[in-house]
Structures are given as structure tokens and as C-alpha cells.
Write an enzyme that holds these catalytic residues in place. Structure first.
Site, PDB file in Angstrom:
ATOM      1  N   LYS A 265       0.843  -1.200   0.000  1.00 29.74           N
ATOM      2  CA  LYS A 265       0.000   0.000   0.000  1.00 29.74           C
ATOM      3  C   LYS A 265       0.875   1.245   0.000  1.00 29.74           C
ATOM      4  CE  LYS A 265      -3.795  -2.421   2.318  1.00 29.74           C
ATOM      5  NZ  LYS A 265      -4.496  -2.798   3.550  1.00 29.74           N
TER       6      LYS A 265
ATOM      7  N   GLN B  21      -4.745  -1.826   9.923  1.00 29.50           N
ATOM      8  CA  GLN B  21      -4.614  -3.133   9.269  1.00 29.50           C
ATOM      9  C   GLN B  21      -5.144  -4.229  10.195  1.00 29.50           C
ATOM     10  OE1 GLN B  21      -3.701  -3.548   6.080  1.00 29.50           O
ATOM     11  NE2 GLN B  21      -3.840  -5.764   6.141  1.00 29.50           N
TER      12      GLN B  21
ATOM     13  N   ASP C 242     -11.502   2.501   4.628  1.00 28.99           N
ATOM     14  CA  ASP C 242     -11.786   1.063   4.535  1.00 28.99           C
ATOM     15  C   ASP C 242     -13.296   0.798   4.473  1.00 28.99           C
ATOM     16  OD1 ASP C 242      -9.749  -0.882   4.439  1.00 28.99           O
ATOM     17  OD2 ASP C 242      -9.177  -0.519   6.530  1.00 28.99           O
TER      18      ASP C 242
HETATM   19  N1  GUN Z   1      -6.885  -7.089   6.318  1.00 24.60           N
HETATM   20  C1  GUN Z   1      -7.193  -7.791   5.200  1.00 24.60           C
HETATM   21  N2  GUN Z   1      -7.806  -7.002   4.289  1.00 24.60           N
HETATM   22  C2  GUN Z   1      -7.888  -5.770   4.845  1.00 24.60           C
HETATM   23  C3  GUN Z   1      -8.431  -4.537   4.380  1.00 24.60           C
HETATM   24  O1  GUN Z   1      -8.964  -4.403   3.257  1.00 24.60           O
HETATM   25  N3  GUN Z   1      -8.320  -3.489   5.251  1.00 24.60           N
HETATM   26  C4  GUN Z   1      -7.753  -3.631   6.485  1.00 24.60           C
HETATM   27  N4  GUN Z   1      -7.729  -2.543   7.261  1.00 24.60           N
HETATM   28  N5  GUN Z   1      -7.252  -4.759   6.945  1.00 24.60           N
HETATM   29  C5  GUN Z   1      -7.326  -5.826   6.120  1.00 24.60           C
END
Ligand code: GUN
Length: 294
Positions: free
Chosen positions: A52, A96, A119
Site C-alpha cells: 500500500k 490493518q 476502509d
Molecule cells: N486485512 C485484510 N484485508 C484488509 C483490508 O482491506 N483493510 C484492512 N484494514 N485490513 C485488512
């Protein structure tokens, strides 16, 4: 032959379409900014977070990863998020997941300012999505819908079967695919660990979305000819390569390859779309908070 739906190709078109928006923001002195909180040392989470932040850097966007030891208290994490909520360098905040067991994910997510919740996990944003008036759509589900529309798969009247009911993927995909909107309007079934006979449902499906985290689970016995397969699984399977592992999806790509109508590969399918949608949501957040372009 099964068509491959390339998330690399679709995400490249997303980045291209975002460029004018990013330029418009930058011309007003605004650089879309994302704060990423990473707790603990889960290797898969570390890889996702690195991808990211690399993408943000490659687009000249601002991102900062804030790392905490797995032993951090819930209170400390809440305090950090409250600071980020009022720090206007950041238009988006992402925590995350998963978090360590002693931290309640629901509590943490609900502390994020909903207008920075790129998110789309905050209950307020889940509510907006559920009533068909989304603010931020969770990145992986949004990416799946974008792949389907890019490859002209109109879901209206089709049967979509989703395996997995997580708040990150399965549940929001079920909402998006069943909304009364163009390219959606499907009949949607969610299968999960309590489903007695998953094959019974997937054998009737026009589209199957797998989000379970079980390597090579779905083979040709689960589908009818022509089914569109969306593989959200990213599973590490040990092998004798230099890395010591390879990534495989929840779908047995070789065994469905003559039968499925289309398949998203792993890697290179849904994964790149999750990141592209995170960038898109952060740009939208910056537009919303600044009034530029919105
Ligand atoms: N863990 C797995 N996929 C995601 C996501 O799309 N966002 C976040 N914050 N954590 C994750």
C-alpha cells in the site's frame, strides 16, 4: 478456455482515471494522505501494508505507516487514532486487520472518524452501504465490482454465491451484488462455515466469490460450465523455491481452467484492485474534506 480477469489491467485503468483528480487536488495545495496503523508482526499484514505505501509513493501521494508492538494496549491505540482524526495531513486512516486478540476490533474501528474511514468498516459507513447510499465502499468488495463491470459482467438476474461472511469481504460483497443498481441486482447467497453443502449452492451459481483462506479449495466439481470465478484468497503454500513458499488462491486454478467462464488469477487478480480502491477512496476522502472536485 477460461478468460483471465486481470486486476493489474483494471487497476492501471483506475490509476489513469484518478490522475486528473489528484492533479486538481495538488493544484490547490492538497496531497491526499493516508495513515496506516500496523500492530504486531504478522508477516502477511506487513507485506500488504508495504504494498500500500509503495503504491502511494509511486503516485506521489502521502502515506505514513505507524507501527506498534503487538503488546500495545487498546487505550493507547484509541489515543493514536483520536490524534489522527484531527491531523489534517491525513484524509484517510486505515487500521490493518487482524489486530491482536486482546484488542477489540469493533471498538477500534468505531473510533475512526467516519469521514476518514477509507476502509468503509465504521458502522456508519456500513449503514450507508446497506441502505444503498454508500460513502466509502470497502476496498476489496469495491475492487471485485470494478473487475466485473470492466469485463462487462452484468449481474442483474444472475445468481452470485459468496463463500465467506467476513465484514471485510463476504458480507459487503453480498450487499453490493444485491443492490437494485445497474450491474448489480443479483440473487445473492452467502455460504460460510455453517453451510452444510457448499457444492449444492455453487453448482447453481453464475458467479462464485471465494473468500475463505483455504488453498485450492474450489475445484471443477463445485461449478457448472461458464461460471465466473472471483478468487479473494491469498494463501502461502510452502514449496522448494528460493522464497520457500508460493501464493495460491482458494480456487484450484488448473482444475477449473477448462470449465470456468472466467477467473481472477492469484496473484494479479483481486489483490491489485484492493490497493487501487484504497487509493480511490483516499482521493475521494481528500475531495470530500477539502471541497475540491466533489
Ligand atoms: N486485512 C485484510 N484485508 C484488509 C483490508 O482491506 N483493510 C484492512 N484494514 N485490513 C485488512
Amino acid at each position: 478456455m477460461t478468460q483471465l480477469f486481470s486486476g493489474k489491467e483494471v487497476s492501471a485503468s483506475v490509476y489513469e482515471s484518478l490522475m486528473p483528480k489528484i492533479q486538481a487536488l495538488k493544484s490547490k495545495g492538497i496531497t491526499p494522505g493516508l495513515a496506516v496503523i500496523l500492530v504486531g508482526d504478522d508477516p502477511a499484514s506487513a507485506v500488504y501494508v508495504r504494498s500500500k505505501s509503495r503504491r502511494f509513493a509511486s503516485l506521489d501521494l502521502f502515506s505514513e505507516t505507524i507501527r506498534f508492538d503487538g503488546g500495545i494496549s487498546q487505550e493507547k491505540l484509541v489515543e493514536k487514532i483520536q490524534d489522527l482524526n484531527v491531523d489534517n495531513r491525513f484524509h484517510g486512516i486505515l487500521v490493518q486487520l487482524p489486530l491482536p486478540k486482546h484488542i477489540d476490533e469493533g471498538t477500534i474501528i468505531s473510533v475512526i472518524d467516519p469521514v476518514k474511514d477509507v476502509d468503509g468498516f465504521h458502522p456508519e459507513n456500513v449503514g450507508y452501504l446497506t441502505v444503498g447510499n454508500p460513502r466509502f465502499i470497502p476496498c476489496t468488495p469495491k475492487g471485485i465490482m470494478r473487475i466485473l463491470s470492466y469485463y462487462d459482467v452484468d449481474l442483474s438476474g444472475k445468481h452470485v454465491v459468496i463463500i465467506g461472511r467476513s465484514n471485510i469481504v463476504g458480507r459487503p460483497v453480498s450487499i453490493l451484488t444485491s443492490l437494485k443498481k445497474s450491474f448489480s441486482n443479483a440473487t445473492t447467497t452467502i455460504c460460510h462455515s455453517g453451510t452444510q453443502d457448499i457444492r449444492y449452492f455453487t453448482n447453481q451459481a453464475d458467479v462464485v466469490v471465494t473468500a475463505m483462506g483455504v488453498p485450492n479449495f474450489l475445484d471443477e466439481s463445485f461449478i457448472k460450465p461458464g461460471t465466473v470465478l472471483i478468487d479473494v484468497g491469498i494463501n502461502r503454500v510452502n514449496d522448494d523455491s528460493e522464497k520457500g513458499y508460493k501464493l495460491v488462491g482458494d480456487i484450484h486454478a488448473e482444475r477449473v481452467s477448462e470449465i470456468a467462464g472466467a477467473l481472477t488469477p492469484v496473484p494479479g487478480g483481486v489483490g491489485p484492485m484492493t490497493i487501487a480502491m484504497l487509493v480511490e477512496n483516499t482521493v475521494e476522502a481528500a475531495e470530500m474534506q477539502s471541497g475540491v472536485g466533489a
